[in-house]
Motif scaffolding. Structure first.
Motif, PDB file in Angstrom:
ATOM      1  N   ASN A  25      16.449  -2.652  11.001  1.00 45.60           N
ATOM      2  CA  ASN A  25      16.531  -1.434  10.199  1.00 45.60           C
ATOM      3  C   ASN A  25      15.257  -1.132   9.411  1.00 45.60           C
ATOM      4  OD1 ASN A  25      19.481  -2.490  10.389  1.00 45.60           O
ATOM      5  ND2 ASN A  25      19.650  -0.325   9.901  1.00 45.60           N
ATOM      6  N   LEU A  26      14.231  -1.944   9.576  1.00 47.73           N
ATOM      7  CA  LEU A  26      12.997  -1.735   8.817  1.00 47.73           C
ATOM      8  C   LEU A  26      11.924  -1.083   9.682  1.00 47.73           C
ATOM      9  CD1 LEU A  26      12.787  -5.076   6.818  1.00 47.73           C
ATOM     10  CD2 LEU A  26      13.596  -2.843   6.015  1.00 47.73           C
ATOM     11  N   VAL A  27      11.262  -0.093   9.108  1.00 50.20           N
ATOM     12  CA  VAL A  27      10.156   0.590   9.773  1.00 50.20           C
ATOM     13  C   VAL A  27       8.902   0.321   8.946  1.00 50.20           C
ATOM     14  CG1 VAL A  27       9.232   2.803  10.557  1.00 50.20           C
ATOM     15  CG2 VAL A  27      11.708   2.378  10.657  1.00 50.20           C
ATOM     16  N   PHE A  28       7.922  -0.298   9.569  1.00 51.31           N
ATOM     17  CA  PHE A  28       6.659  -0.648   8.930  1.00 51.31           C
ATOM     18  C   PHE A  28       5.628   0.416   9.318  1.00 51.31           C
ATOM     19  CE2 PHE A  28       9.184  -4.410   9.463  1.00 51.31           C
ATOM     20  CZ  PHE A  28       9.066  -5.057   8.243  1.00 51.31           C
ATOM     21  N   ILE A  29       5.229   1.222   8.348  1.00 50.47           N
ATOM     22  CA  ILE A  29       4.340   2.358   8.597  1.00 50.47           C
ATOM     23  C   ILE A  29       2.916   1.964   8.238  1.00 50.47           C
ATOM     24  CG2 ILE A  29       3.828   4.746   7.955  1.00 50.47           C
ATOM     25  CD1 ILE A  29       6.868   4.991   7.283  1.00 50.47           C
ATOM     26  N   SER A  30       2.022   2.133   9.204  1.00 55.26           N
ATOM     27  CA  SER A  30       0.612   1.796   8.993  1.00 55.26           C
ATOM     28  C   SER A  30       0.003   2.667   7.907  1.00 55.26           C
ATOM     29  CB  SER A  30      -0.178   1.984  10.290  1.00 55.26           C
ATOM     30  OG  SER A  30       0.202   1.025  11.243  1.00 55.26           O
ATOM     31  N   GLY A  31      -1.092   2.178   7.348  1.00 56.62           N
ATOM     32  CA  GLY A  31      -1.796   2.902   6.299  1.00 56.62           C
ATOM     33  C   GLY A  31      -2.163   4.304   6.734  1.00 56.62           C
ATOM     34  N   GLN A  32      -1.886   5.261   5.865  1.00 55.23           N
ATOM     35  CA  GLN A  32      -2.185   6.661   6.137  1.00 55.23           C
ATOM     36  C   GLN A  32      -3.270   7.138   5.181  1.00 55.23           C
ATOM     37  OE1 GLN A  32      -0.740   8.535   8.776  1.00 55.23           O
ATOM     38  NE2 GLN A  32      -0.249   6.390   9.236  1.00 55.23           N
ATOM     39  N   LEU A  33      -4.285   7.719   5.777  1.00 53.80           N
ATOM     40  CA  LEU A  33      -5.380   8.330   5.021  1.00 53.80           C
ATOM     41  C   LEU A  33      -5.049   9.805   4.794  1.00 53.80           C
ATOM     42  CD1 LEU A  33      -8.381   6.869   7.058  1.00 53.80           C
ATOM     43  CD2 LEU A  33      -7.393   5.971   4.943  1.00 53.80           C
ATOM     44  N   PRO A  34      -5.761  10.484   3.922  1.00 58.08           N
ATOM     45  CA  PRO A  34      -5.523  11.914   3.719  1.00 58.08           C
ATOM     46  C   PRO A  34      -6.155  12.730   4.856  1.00 58.08           C
ATOM     47  CG  PRO A  34      -7.236  11.174   2.237  1.00 58.08           C
ATOM     48  CD  PRO A  34      -6.714   9.946   2.940  1.00 58.08           C
ATOM     49  N   GLY A  38      -6.937  15.591  12.085  1.00 55.83           N
ATOM     50  CA  GLY A  38      -7.939  14.617  12.496  1.00 55.83           C
ATOM     51  C   GLY A  38      -9.099  14.405  11.543  1.00 55.83           C
ATOM     52  N   ASP A  39      -9.175  15.195  10.476  1.00 58.91           N
ATOM     53  CA  ASP A  39     -10.285  15.080   9.538  1.00 58.91           C
ATOM     54  C   ASP A  39      -9.763  14.804   8.132  1.00 58.91           C
ATOM     55  OD1 ASP A  39     -12.353  15.756  11.421  1.00 58.91           O
ATOM     56  OD2 ASP A  39     -11.685  17.845  11.281  1.00 58.91           O
ATOM     57  N   LEU A  40     -10.587  14.094   7.344  1.00 61.13           N
ATOM     58  CA  LEU A  40     -10.254  13.931   5.938  1.00 61.13           C
ATOM     59  C   LEU A  40     -10.211  15.311   5.298  1.00 61.13           C
ATOM     60  CD1 LEU A  40     -12.499  10.941   4.775  1.00 61.13           C
ATOM     61  CD2 LEU A  40     -10.010  10.984   4.901  1.00 61.13           C
ATOM     62  N   ILE A  41      -9.228  15.545   4.439  1.00 57.01           N
ATOM     63  CA  ILE A  41      -9.203  16.845   3.773  1.00 57.01           C
ATOM     64  C   ILE A  41     -10.456  16.961   2.910  1.00 57.01           C
ATOM     65  CG2 ILE A  41      -6.707  17.152   3.894  1.00 57.01           C
ATOM     66  CD1 ILE A  41      -6.520  16.271   1.013  1.00 57.01           C
ATOM     67  N   ASN A  75       2.547   0.665  -0.587  1.00 60.54           N
ATOM     68  CA  ASN A  75       1.318  -0.035  -0.954  1.00 60.54           C
ATOM     69  C   ASN A  75       0.226   1.027  -1.003  1.00 60.54           C
ATOM     70  OD1 ASN A  75       2.494  -2.668  -0.873  1.00 60.54           O
ATOM     71  ND2 ASN A  75       2.368  -2.580   1.349  1.00 60.54           N
ATOM     72  N   VAL A  76      -0.415   1.154  -2.151  1.00 61.89           N
ATOM     73  CA  VAL A  76      -1.408   2.205  -2.365  1.00 61.89           C
ATOM     74  C   VAL A  76      -2.746   1.557  -2.691  1.00 61.89           C
ATOM     75  CG1 VAL A  76      -1.992   4.245  -3.724  1.00 61.89           C
ATOM     76  CG2 VAL A  76       0.420   3.684  -3.286  1.00 61.89           C
ATOM     77  N   TYR A  77      -3.771   1.984  -1.979  1.00 60.93           N
ATOM     78  CA  TYR A  77      -5.128   1.475  -2.177  1.00 60.93           C
ATOM     79  C   TYR A  77      -6.012   2.677  -2.509  1.00 60.93           C
ATOM     80  CZ  TYR A  77      -2.803  -2.034   0.634  1.00 60.93           C
ATOM     81  OH  TYR A  77      -1.892  -2.941   1.104  1.00 60.93           O
ATOM     82  N   TYR A  78      -6.806   2.568  -3.567  1.00 59.16           N
ATOM     83  CA  TYR A  78      -7.686   3.675  -3.917  1.00 59.16           C
ATOM     84  C   TYR A  78      -9.015   3.137  -4.430  1.00 59.16           C
ATOM     85  CZ  TYR A  78      -5.488   2.711  -8.452  1.00 59.16           C
ATOM     86  OH  TYR A  78      -4.995   2.100  -9.576  1.00 59.16           O
ATOM     87  N   THR A  79     -10.045   3.993  -4.317  1.00 58.06           N
ATOM     88  CA  THR A  79     -11.383   3.610  -4.763  1.00 58.06           C
ATOM     89  C   THR A  79     -11.729   4.215  -6.114  1.00 58.06           C
ATOM     90  OG1 THR A  79     -12.394   5.465  -3.584  1.00 58.06           O
ATOM     91  CG2 THR A  79     -12.256   3.361  -2.397  1.00 58.06           C
ATOM     92  N   ASP A  80     -10.848   5.055  -6.640  1.00 54.67           N
ATOM     93  CA  ASP A  80     -11.090   5.756  -7.900  1.00 54.67           C
ATOM     94  C   ASP A  80      -9.792   5.739  -8.693  1.00 54.67           C
ATOM     95  OD1 ASP A  80     -11.335   7.742  -9.906  1.00 54.67           O
ATOM     96  OD2 ASP A  80     -12.686   8.938  -8.675  1.00 54.67           O
ATOM     97  N   ALA A 114     -12.534   7.275   3.014  1.00 56.53           N
ATOM     98  CA  ALA A 114     -11.452   7.908   2.254  1.00 56.53           C
ATOM     99  C   ALA A 114     -11.408   7.279   0.868  1.00 56.53           C
ATOM    100  CB  ALA A 114     -10.121   7.706   2.977  1.00 56.53           C
ATOM    101  N   GLN A 115     -10.750   7.956  -0.055  1.00 54.86           N
ATOM    102  CA  GLN A 115     -10.615   7.435  -1.404  1.00 54.86           C
ATOM    103  C   GLN A 115      -9.221   6.875  -1.678  1.00 54.86           C
ATOM    104  OE1 GLN A 115     -12.226  11.150  -3.234  1.00 54.86           O
ATOM    105  NE2 GLN A 115     -13.465   9.685  -4.377  1.00 54.86           N
ATOM    106  N   ILE A 116      -8.295   7.084  -0.730  1.00 54.27           N
ATOM    107  CA  ILE A 116      -6.938   6.560  -0.875  1.00 54.27           C
ATOM    108  C   ILE A 116      -6.354   6.264   0.506  1.00 54.27           C
ATOM    109  CG2 ILE A 116      -5.895   8.869  -0.927  1.00 54.27           C
ATOM    110  CD1 ILE A 116      -3.800   7.647  -2.901  1.00 54.27           C
TER     111      ILE A 116
END
Length: 127
Positions: A25-34, A38-41, A75-80, A114-116
């Motif tokens: 019942n668990l879905v492991f979602i890979s890290g998503q960039l903004p 296909g491009d960073l916003i 899980n959130v990763y950010y540079t700022d 990316a920054q997040i």
């Protein structure tokens, strides 16, 4: 047994990994960039970057047969550090109580400059 989850409504993997994998019942979602189309916003507002990451996660949840509010862990990763406050601003647009458990980590670099990046674990109550 594990099942691969894929949708065209979220960025396709740029390497040897899956958008998401379901085990029981668990879905492991890979890290998503903004990423959008296909491009960073390009907008430099942290709120918009956080929102796009969660839109991508939401679309993967839907492809898995659930919804973003089924997410139990972020899980959130950010540079700022500004992204920490932006995340708190955006989360109520996607989640209602009880909010998912989460961790926020400041890091020095993220893929594609990316920054997040946000990954998630979803409980698929429909399985």
């Amino acid at each position: 047994m594990k099942r691969k989850i894929t949708t065209n409504n979220a960025p396709m993997p740029s390497g040897n990994y899956s958008q998401a994998i379901q085990v029981d019942n668990l879905v492991f979602i890979s890290g998503q960039l903004p990423l959008k189309d296909g491009d960073l916003i390009s907008d430099n507002e942290p709120v918009k970057h956080c929102r796009q990451c969660l839109i991508n996660i939401s679309n993967i949840c839907i492809a898995a047969g659930g919804e973003i509010n089924d997410v139990v862990k972020l899980n959130v990763y950010y540079t700022d550090v500004r992204f920490s406050q932006a995340l708190d601003e955006v989360l109520p647009e996607f989640f209602h109580e009880p909010y998912p458990a989460r961790i926020r980590l400041g890091v020095s670099t993220i893929s594609k400059n990316a920054q997040i990046e946000v990954d998630a674990i979803m409980y698929n109550k429909n399985e």
